[in-house]
Design a protein around this motif. Structure first.
Motif, short mmCIF file in Angstrom:
data_model
loop_
_atom_site.label_atom_id
_atom_site.label_comp_id
_atom_site.label_asym_id
_atom_site.label_seq_id
_atom_site.Cartn_x
_atom_site.Cartn_y
_atom_site.Cartn_z
N GLU A 209 16.91 37.99 -59.94
CA GLU A 209 17.43 38.79 -58.84
C GLU A 209 18.65 38.13 -58.21
O GLU A 209 19.62 38.79 -57.85
CB GLU A 209 16.34 38.99 -57.78
CG GLU A 209 16.77 39.78 -56.55
CD GLU A 209 17.16 41.21 -56.86
OE1 GLU A 209 17.77 41.86 -55.98
OE2 GLU A 209 16.86 41.70 -57.97
N ARG A 210 18.62 36.80 -58.11
CA ARG A 210 19.75 36.06 -57.56
C ARG A 210 20.97 36.21 -58.47
O ARG A 210 22.10 36.38 -58.00
CB ARG A 210 19.37 34.59 -57.40
CG ARG A 210 20.43 33.74 -56.76
CD ARG A 210 19.98 32.29 -56.59
NE ARG A 210 19.08 32.13 -55.47
CZ ARG A 210 18.66 30.94 -55.02
NH1 ARG A 210 19.08 29.84 -55.62
NH2 ARG A 210 17.84 30.86 -54.00
N ARG A 212 21.57 38.71 -60.53
CA ARG A 212 22.03 40.10 -60.42
C ARG A 212 22.92 40.30 -59.20
O ARG A 212 24.00 40.91 -59.29
CB ARG A 212 20.82 41.03 -60.34
CG ARG A 212 21.17 42.52 -60.36
CD ARG A 212 19.95 43.39 -60.10
NE ARG A 212 19.49 43.25 -58.73
CZ ARG A 212 20.00 43.93 -57.70
NH1 ARG A 212 21.01 44.77 -57.90
NH2 ARG A 212 19.52 43.76 -56.49
N LYS A 213 22.50 39.76 -58.06
CA LYS A 213 23.27 39.89 -56.83
C LYS A 213 24.61 39.17 -56.92
O LYS A 213 25.63 39.65 -56.42
CB LYS A 213 22.47 39.36 -55.64
CG LYS A 213 21.29 40.25 -55.25
CD LYS A 213 20.56 39.69 -54.05
CE LYS A 213 19.43 40.61 -53.62
NZ LYS A 213 18.69 40.06 -52.43
N ARG A 214 24.61 38.00 -57.58
CA ARG A 214 25.86 37.25 -57.71
C ARG A 214 26.85 38.00 -58.61
O ARG A 214 28.06 38.00 -58.34
CB ARG A 214 25.58 35.85 -58.26
CG ARG A 214 26.84 35.00 -58.42
CD ARG A 214 26.52 33.55 -58.52
NE ARG A 214 26.06 33.02 -57.24
CZ ARG A 214 26.87 32.64 -56.25
NH1 ARG A 214 28.19 32.75 -56.40
NH2 ARG A 214 26.39 32.18 -55.14
N ILE A 216 27.07 41.24 -58.94
CA ILE A 216 27.59 42.35 -58.14
C ILE A 216 28.66 41.86 -57.17
O ILE A 216 29.71 42.48 -57.02
CB ILE A 216 26.43 43.03 -57.37
CG1 ILE A 216 25.48 43.73 -58.34
CG2 ILE A 216 26.98 44.02 -56.34
CD1 ILE A 216 24.24 44.30 -57.68
N LEU A 217 28.39 40.71 -56.52
CA LEU A 217 29.35 40.14 -55.58
C LEU A 217 30.64 39.72 -56.29
O LEU A 217 31.74 39.96 -55.78
CB LEU A 217 28.72 38.94 -54.85
CG LEU A 217 29.58 38.26 -53.80
CD1 LEU A 217 29.89 39.22 -52.66
CD2 LEU A 217 28.89 37.01 -53.25
N THR A 233 21.49 28.49 -60.20
CA THR A 233 20.86 29.69 -59.66
C THR A 233 19.34 29.65 -59.73
O THR A 233 18.67 30.43 -59.04
CB THR A 233 21.37 30.95 -60.39
OG1 THR A 233 21.17 30.78 -61.81
CG2 THR A 233 22.83 31.19 -60.10
#
Length: 378
Positions: A209-210, A212-214, A216-217, A233
Motif C-alpha cells: 500500500e505504501r 502504491r501511494k508513492r 501515485i504521488l 519502503t
C-alpha cells in the motif's frame, strides 16, 4: 448588538479592526498560553524526561489579496497561505507555542530558530519537516533527547563497519528470520553523525500500500524515487539519541505513535472553529479574527485538558478531542455569556460537562491507533 442596546453599521464595525485591536487579541492569547485553569499534574509521573514536547504545523490558503503579508507556495496552489505552529508538553499538559507565520516560513527554519527554547532532558517527538542532521546535533548540544523518523534522502552507514546500510538485504534477512524489530548504531550523512536507528519491518500488505501511494504521488509530482527510497519502503525507521535503558527497542514505536494525536487536534480546530475558511477581507480584519479564533481554541483546549485529567484521576478512561471540541462548539453562545461575566450557571455547566464526558465524550480505543495513556509509564 441587540444585547447592549446599541446600533452599529458595517462601516463602523470594519473600522474597529485595526492593528491596535489585533495587538490586544495577540496579548490576550499570549496571556492565555501562560495561564492554567487547573493545577499542573504530570501525566508521565515516572518519566526520566523533563518535558515531552510534540510540535507540528497546520497550513491553509488565503485570498490572493493577502499575498504580500502571507506569501504562499504559488504554482497550482494559492499565492497566499498561512502556517500555524503548535507545540505542547505532553508530560505537564502545557502549551509551549502557538504562533502564526507565512506559509513560506518552513518547519525546518522554525526548528533552527527555536533550538534555544529546548531545555535539558526534554524529549522532542518530531515529524520529518523539523529534522536535519544539524538540528539533531543542536538537540544534543542542549543535552536533550529526540525521537523522529529517518528522512528518505539521508545516507546511513553501519557505525561498526563504516559501510552503507543495505536495506534491501536487511529486509530479506529480517523476513527470513522472522525478526520484526531491531536497532543499530549508525552514522548519518557525510557528517558521520552517530545515533541509534530503530528498524521495524512492515507487513507485506502495508508495504504494498505504501508503494502504491508513492507511485501515485510520483506521477502527480512528475518525479521518480531512487533505489534507496524503494529499498526503505518495507520499514518504519526511527532515529533517537536515547539509550536502550531510557527507551527500549519495543517502546520506540509506541512512543512515536503518540505524535499522531496532534493531527487530531488540527482536525478538531478546523472542523469546529472553521479556522481554515477565509473569505476575501482586509488584512487587519483577518488577523483580528484569526487570533480571536485561536483564543477560543485555547479556551476549549484548557477545558478539554481538565475534563481529561478528571477522567484519568477517576479511572474512567480518557476524553476524545474531536468529540469534546464538537460539544463545546455547540454551546458557544452559552460559553460567551460566561466569559461576559454571567457566571451564576458556571457550576451547573461544569457538572453537566463532567457527566457528559463519562458517557458521550469518551475516547474509543482503536487497534491501529496508539493513545498516549498506553505509554504513560515511560
Amino acid at each position: 448588538m441587540i444585547h447592549f442596546g446599541i446600533k452599529l453599521t458595517r462601516q463602523a464595525i470594519a473600522k474597529r479592526f485595526t492593528k491596535e485591536a489585533t495587538s490586544f487579541v495577540k496579548r490576550l492569547l499570549a496571556q492565555l498560553l501562560v495561564s492554567n485553569l487547573s493545577k499542573n499534574v504530570e501525566v508521565f509521573t515516572h518519566s526520566c524526561f523533563n518535558r515531552i514536547t510534540i510540535k507540528d504545523s497546520t497550513c491553509f490558503q488565503l485570498p490572493v489579496n493577502m499575498e504580500e503579508a502571507y506569501p504562499g507556495s504559488g504554482g497550482s496552489s494559492s499565492n497566499a497561505a498561512v502556517r500555524i505552529q503548535f507545540e505542547y508538553d505532553l508530560k505537564n499538559l502545557n502549551v509551549l507555542d502557538l504562533s502564526v507565520f507565512a506559509f513560506n516560513d518552513q518547519d525546518l527554519n522554525n526548528a533552527k530558530e527555536t533550538l534555544g527554547d529546548i531545555q535539558k532532558d526534554d524529549l522532542l517527538i518530531r515529524d520529518l519537516g523539523y529534522i536535519s542532521v544539524e538540528i539533531l546535533q543542536g538537540i544534543d548540544q542542549q543535552k536533550a533527547w529526540y525521537l523522529c523518523r529517518l528522512n528518505h534522502g539521508t545516507g546511513v552507514k553501519n557505525a561498526k563497519t563504516g559501510r552503507i546500510l543495505d536495506f534491501a538485504k536487511l529486509e530479506k534477512e529480517m523476513r527470513k528470520n522472522g525478526v520484526e524489530i531491531m536497532d543499530k548504531m549508525v552514522l548519518l550523512s557525510e557528517r558521520n553523525y552517530p545515533c541509534r536507528l530503530v528498524i521495524e519491518i512492515l507487513p507485506e500488505n502495508v508495504k504494498e500500500e505504501r508503494i502504491r501511494k508513492r507511485k501515485i504521488l510520483n506521477k502527480k509530482k512528475g518525479r521518480k524515487s531512487s533505489k534507496k527510497t524503494w529499498a526503505r519502503t518495507g520499514f518504519n525507521l526511527f532515529l533517537t539519541n536515547c539509550p536502550n535503558r531510557m527507551l527500549s527497542t519495543s517502546e520506540i514505536r509506541r512512543i512515536y505513535g503518540i505524535r499522531w494525536q496532534i493531527e487530531l487536534i488540527f482536525k478538531a480546530w478546523k472542523q469546529n472553529s472553521q479556522l481554515h475558511k477565509v473569505k476575501k477581507m482586509d488584512i487587519n480584519r483577518f488577523e483580528f479574527l484569526l487570533y480571536a479564533k485561536l483564543v477560543w481554541i485555547m479556551l476549549q483546549w484548557k477545558v478539554t485538558q481538565i475534563l481529561d485529567m478528571n477522567m484519568s484521576i477517576n479511572r474512567k478512561g480518557r476524553i476524545s478531542i474531536l468529540k469534546t471540541y464538537k460539544a463545546l462548539s455547540q454551546f458557544r453562545q452559552f460559553t460567551i455569556t460566561l466569559i461576559r461575566g454571567q457566571t451564576n450557571r458556571l457550576k451547573e455547566f461544569w457538572e453537566w460537562l463532567k457527566e457528559l464526558s463519562t458517557d458521550l465524550l469518551k475516547h474509543e480505543d482503536r487497534k491501529d491507533r496508539i493513545n498516549w495513556r498506553c505509554v504513560e509509564n515511560i
